[in-house]
Motif scaffolding. Structure first.
Motif, short mmCIF file in Angstrom:
data_model
loop_
_atom_site.label_atom_id
_atom_site.label_comp_id
_atom_site.label_asym_id
_atom_site.label_seq_id
_atom_site.Cartn_x
_atom_site.Cartn_y
_atom_site.Cartn_z
N CYS A 6 36.28 39.68 35.02
CA CYS A 6 36.85 38.70 35.94
C CYS A 6 36.42 37.30 35.53
O CYS A 6 35.24 37.06 35.30
CB CYS A 6 36.39 38.99 37.36
N PRO A 7 37.35 36.34 35.42
CA PRO A 7 36.97 34.98 35.04
C PRO A 7 36.18 34.24 36.13
O PRO A 7 35.52 33.26 35.84
CB PRO A 7 38.30 34.28 34.78
N MET A 8 36.21 34.71 37.37
CA MET A 8 35.48 34.05 38.46
C MET A 8 34.04 34.55 38.57
O MET A 8 33.11 33.77 38.57
CB MET A 8 36.20 34.27 39.80
N CYS A 9 33.87 35.88 38.69
CA CYS A 9 32.53 36.43 38.93
C CYS A 9 31.98 37.18 37.72
O CYS A 9 30.83 37.62 37.75
CB CYS A 9 32.53 37.34 40.15
N GLU A 10 32.79 37.38 36.69
CA GLU A 10 32.42 38.02 35.43
C GLU A 10 32.02 39.49 35.59
O GLU A 10 31.32 40.04 34.77
CB GLU A 10 31.31 37.24 34.74
N MET A 11 32.45 40.13 36.69
CA MET A 11 32.20 41.56 36.88
C MET A 11 33.29 42.34 36.16
O MET A 11 34.37 41.83 35.90
CB MET A 11 32.20 41.90 38.38
N ASN A 12 33.02 43.60 35.83
CA ASN A 12 33.96 44.42 35.07
C ASN A 12 34.76 45.38 35.93
O ASN A 12 35.51 46.20 35.40
CB ASN A 12 33.20 45.20 33.99
N ASP A 13 34.63 45.32 37.25
CA ASP A 13 35.39 46.18 38.15
C ASP A 13 36.76 45.55 38.38
O ASP A 13 36.96 44.81 39.33
CB ASP A 13 34.65 46.34 39.48
N VAL A 14 37.71 45.85 37.48
CA VAL A 14 39.01 45.18 37.50
C VAL A 14 40.11 46.22 37.65
O VAL A 14 40.11 47.25 36.97
CB VAL A 14 39.22 44.37 36.19
N LEU A 15 41.05 45.95 38.56
CA LEU A 15 42.23 46.79 38.73
C LEU A 15 43.33 46.29 37.80
O LEU A 15 43.53 45.08 37.68
CB LEU A 15 42.72 46.75 40.17
N ASP A 16 44.06 47.22 37.19
CA ASP A 16 45.12 46.88 36.25
C ASP A 16 46.46 47.10 36.93
O ASP A 16 46.90 48.24 37.10
CB ASP A 16 44.98 47.77 35.01
N HIS A 17 47.12 46.02 37.38
CA HIS A 17 48.45 46.08 37.96
C HIS A 17 49.47 45.80 36.86
O HIS A 17 49.13 45.27 35.81
CB HIS A 17 48.59 45.05 39.09
N PRO A 18 50.76 46.13 37.08
CA PRO A 18 51.76 45.93 36.02
C PRO A 18 51.83 44.51 35.46
O PRO A 18 51.99 44.32 34.26
CB PRO A 18 53.07 46.32 36.69
N GLU A 19 51.73 43.48 36.30
CA GLU A 19 51.87 42.11 35.80
C GLU A 19 50.62 41.26 35.97
O GLU A 19 50.61 40.10 35.60
CB GLU A 19 53.06 41.41 36.45
N ARG A 20 49.55 41.82 36.54
CA ARG A 20 48.34 41.03 36.78
C ARG A 20 47.10 41.93 36.80
O ARG A 20 47.21 43.14 36.87
CB ARG A 20 48.44 40.28 38.10
N PHE A 21 45.93 41.27 36.74
CA PHE A 21 44.65 41.95 36.93
C PHE A 21 44.10 41.50 38.27
O PHE A 21 44.36 40.38 38.73
CB PHE A 21 43.65 41.56 35.84
#
Length: 113
Positions: A6-21
């Motif tokens: 994440c560019p804001m908090c730099e955590m790696n818990d990211v959801l992968d949506h079709p057009e965005r993270f």
């Protein structure tokens, strides 16, 4: 392919949506087309509320944290000595109650003096 941090908090818990993270930790969303930062760009470290941190700032805890390998607890509101920004899995190196500690920026807020 692994998800980016994440560019804001730099955590790696990211959801992968079709057009965005979407970050599961802070809720920040960004488009997939966004180019990653250049590797030679200066790293910006932000606290839990988005304030940019620099060497020499003083920070305070925003939640209680148990120190690994110890029975000591860092309490909410506990202030640090002036911090130093470091590379690695912990962005901040500081002293709290005489103990040298490595902290993630998402657990602290900048103290305005």
């Amino acid at each position: 392919m692994s998800n980016p941090a994440c560019p804001m908090c730099e955590m790696n818990d990211v959801l992968d949506h079709p057009e965005r993270f979407e970050c599961m930790t802070c809720g920040h969303e960004w488009p997939k087309e966004a180019a990653p930062d250049a590797p030679d760009a200066e790293r910006v470290v932000k606290d839990a509320y988005g304030a940019v941190l620099a060497d020499g700032d003083i920070v305070a805890m925003i939640k209680d944290l148990q120190l690994k390998g110890s029975s000591q607890v860092l309490k909410i509101g506990m202030k640090s000595k002036p911090i130093r920004l470091v590379d690695g899995d912990h962005e901040i190196s500081c002293k709290m109650e005489g103990v040298l500690i490595g902290l993630r920026a998402c657990f602290v807020k900048k103290v305005v003096s």
